[in-house]
Scaffold this active site. Sequence first.
Site, PDB file in Angstrom:
ATOM      1  N   ILE A   1     -21.552-108.574-107.691  1.00 22.11           N
ATOM      2  CA  ILE A   1     -22.128-107.258-107.949  1.00 22.11           C
ATOM      3  C   ILE A   1     -21.491-106.212-107.051  1.00 22.11           C
ATOM      4  O   ILE A   1     -21.159-105.109-107.496  1.00 22.11           O
ATOM      5  CB  ILE A   1     -23.656-107.289-107.767  1.00 22.11           C
TER       6      ILE A   1
ATOM      7  N   VAL B   1     -30.157-101.731-104.060  1.00 25.39           N
ATOM      8  CA  VAL B   1     -30.346-102.432-105.337  1.00 25.39           C
ATOM      9  C   VAL B   1     -30.376-103.938-105.090  1.00 25.39           C
ATOM     10  O   VAL B   1     -30.103-104.727-105.981  1.00 25.39           O
ATOM     11  CB  VAL B   1     -29.238-102.071-106.363  1.00 25.39           C
TER      12      VAL B   1
ATOM     13  N   ARG C   1     -32.855-106.355-102.464  1.00 27.70           N
ATOM     14  CA  ARG C   1     -34.248-106.765-102.385  1.00 27.70           C
ATOM     15  C   ARG C   1     -34.963-105.868-101.382  1.00 27.70           C
ATOM     16  O   ARG C   1     -34.387-105.470-100.360  1.00 27.70           O
ATOM     17  CB  ARG C   1     -34.370-108.231-101.936  1.00 27.70           C
TER      18      ARG C   1
ATOM     19  N   ASP D   1     -34.085 -98.997-105.728  1.00 26.19           N
ATOM     20  CA  ASP D   1     -34.544 -99.696-106.923  1.00 26.19           C
ATOM     21  C   ASP D   1     -35.531-100.792-106.546  1.00 26.19           C
ATOM     22  O   ASP D   1     -36.226-101.321-107.417  1.00 26.19           O
ATOM     23  CB  ASP D   1     -33.359-100.310-107.682  1.00 26.19           C
TER      24      ASP D   1
ATOM     25  N   GLU E   1     -43.682-104.445-103.026  1.00 28.52           N
ATOM     26  CA  GLU E   1     -43.288-104.248-104.418  1.00 28.52           C
ATOM     27  C   GLU E   1     -44.217-105.053-105.326  1.00 28.52           C
ATOM     28  O   GLU E   1     -44.434-106.243-105.057  1.00 28.52           O
ATOM     29  CB  GLU E   1     -41.835-104.698-104.614  1.00 28.52           C
TER      30      GLU E   1
ATOM     31  N   HIS F   1     -37.435-101.336-109.814  1.00 31.04           N
ATOM     32  CA  HIS F   1     -36.736-102.635-109.867  1.00 31.04           C
ATOM     33  C   HIS F   1     -36.235-102.930-111.284  1.00 31.04           C
ATOM     34  O   HIS F   1     -36.616-103.919-111.918  1.00 31.04           O
ATOM     35  CB  HIS F   1     -37.641-103.764-109.373  1.00 31.04           C
TER      36      HIS F   1
END
Length: 315
Positions: free
Chosen positions: A151, A229, A231, A254, A259, A278
């Site tokens: 990524i 982006v 955790r 994000d 969360e 997320h």
Amino acid sequence: MTATPGDVWLPFPAEEVAGLPDSFRYRQWDGEDAFPADPADCVFYVAPYMKSAEVTVRPLAAMPAVRVVQTLTAGIDHMLGGLADLRPGVRLCNAVGVHTASTAELALALTLASLRGIPGMVRGQDREEWRSGFYDALADKSVLIIGYGSIGSAVEDRLVPFECERIERVARSARTTERGPVHAIAELPRLLPQADVVILVTPLTEATRGLVGAGFLARMKDGALLVNVSRGPVVDTKSLLAEVESGRLRAALDVTDPEPLPAGHPLWHAPNVLITPHVGGSSSAFEPRAKRLLVRQLTRFAAGEPVEHTVLITE
């Protein structure tokens, strides 16, 4: 690995996944209270996507025959709590490649939106306000990517056309790529003060939990943008709030910790903070790529070949 006849648990209907081998009985389970069959017969378990850790690990204790546990996420931290229930030799595989393009797209979108002041303009549109002025561009900025796997590399692919002044890469250990050096995480104290944008795409591990704390943030230059982006627990929320509320740093997130972010949490209304819920991997690209991954993995499993993307093997 020799294939064993038995059940495969999928979060999708098997008839919607073209190319699955006919060696198995396919059972659909996407986290419902009732199991679709006896978990003891499952040999290949595909964990439901976007469900809580409590849900995804619930069947594992009743799966003595399972040989592969396949996530549909790049991260596997939500599965770790259930591994003690598995016998030795079970392979835990992640979904390398499934979320690469989608998450990299969102990292770029968050970066551009934050720099160009898009959230404020949207609020201005709601109020019929014309908020003209000068805003930051990505061009000529220095960007630091922390977590240079598939990524992170895809994020760089998308940054290159935007004429950044410099792109630096950081991973757990140093190495060389065609694009240039990847620095070890120990070099962050030197690299952080030079970066206008810091993009986090690192997995959540014991080494990265709380990585972005008060000391890390203090080394970032005034006005820099932090994009997460990866955790939520990679970032210490209290320390981040102190920096954004002072106006010294900006953030585009994000993922958050906690969360989902609860109503009333100060992050919701902190200045210069953009939050998305997320959705890095939750796009139209997910399902077709996830299904292609499962076909490849199950074809290899049926043929007695090693499955790919094994993150760990239980002991």
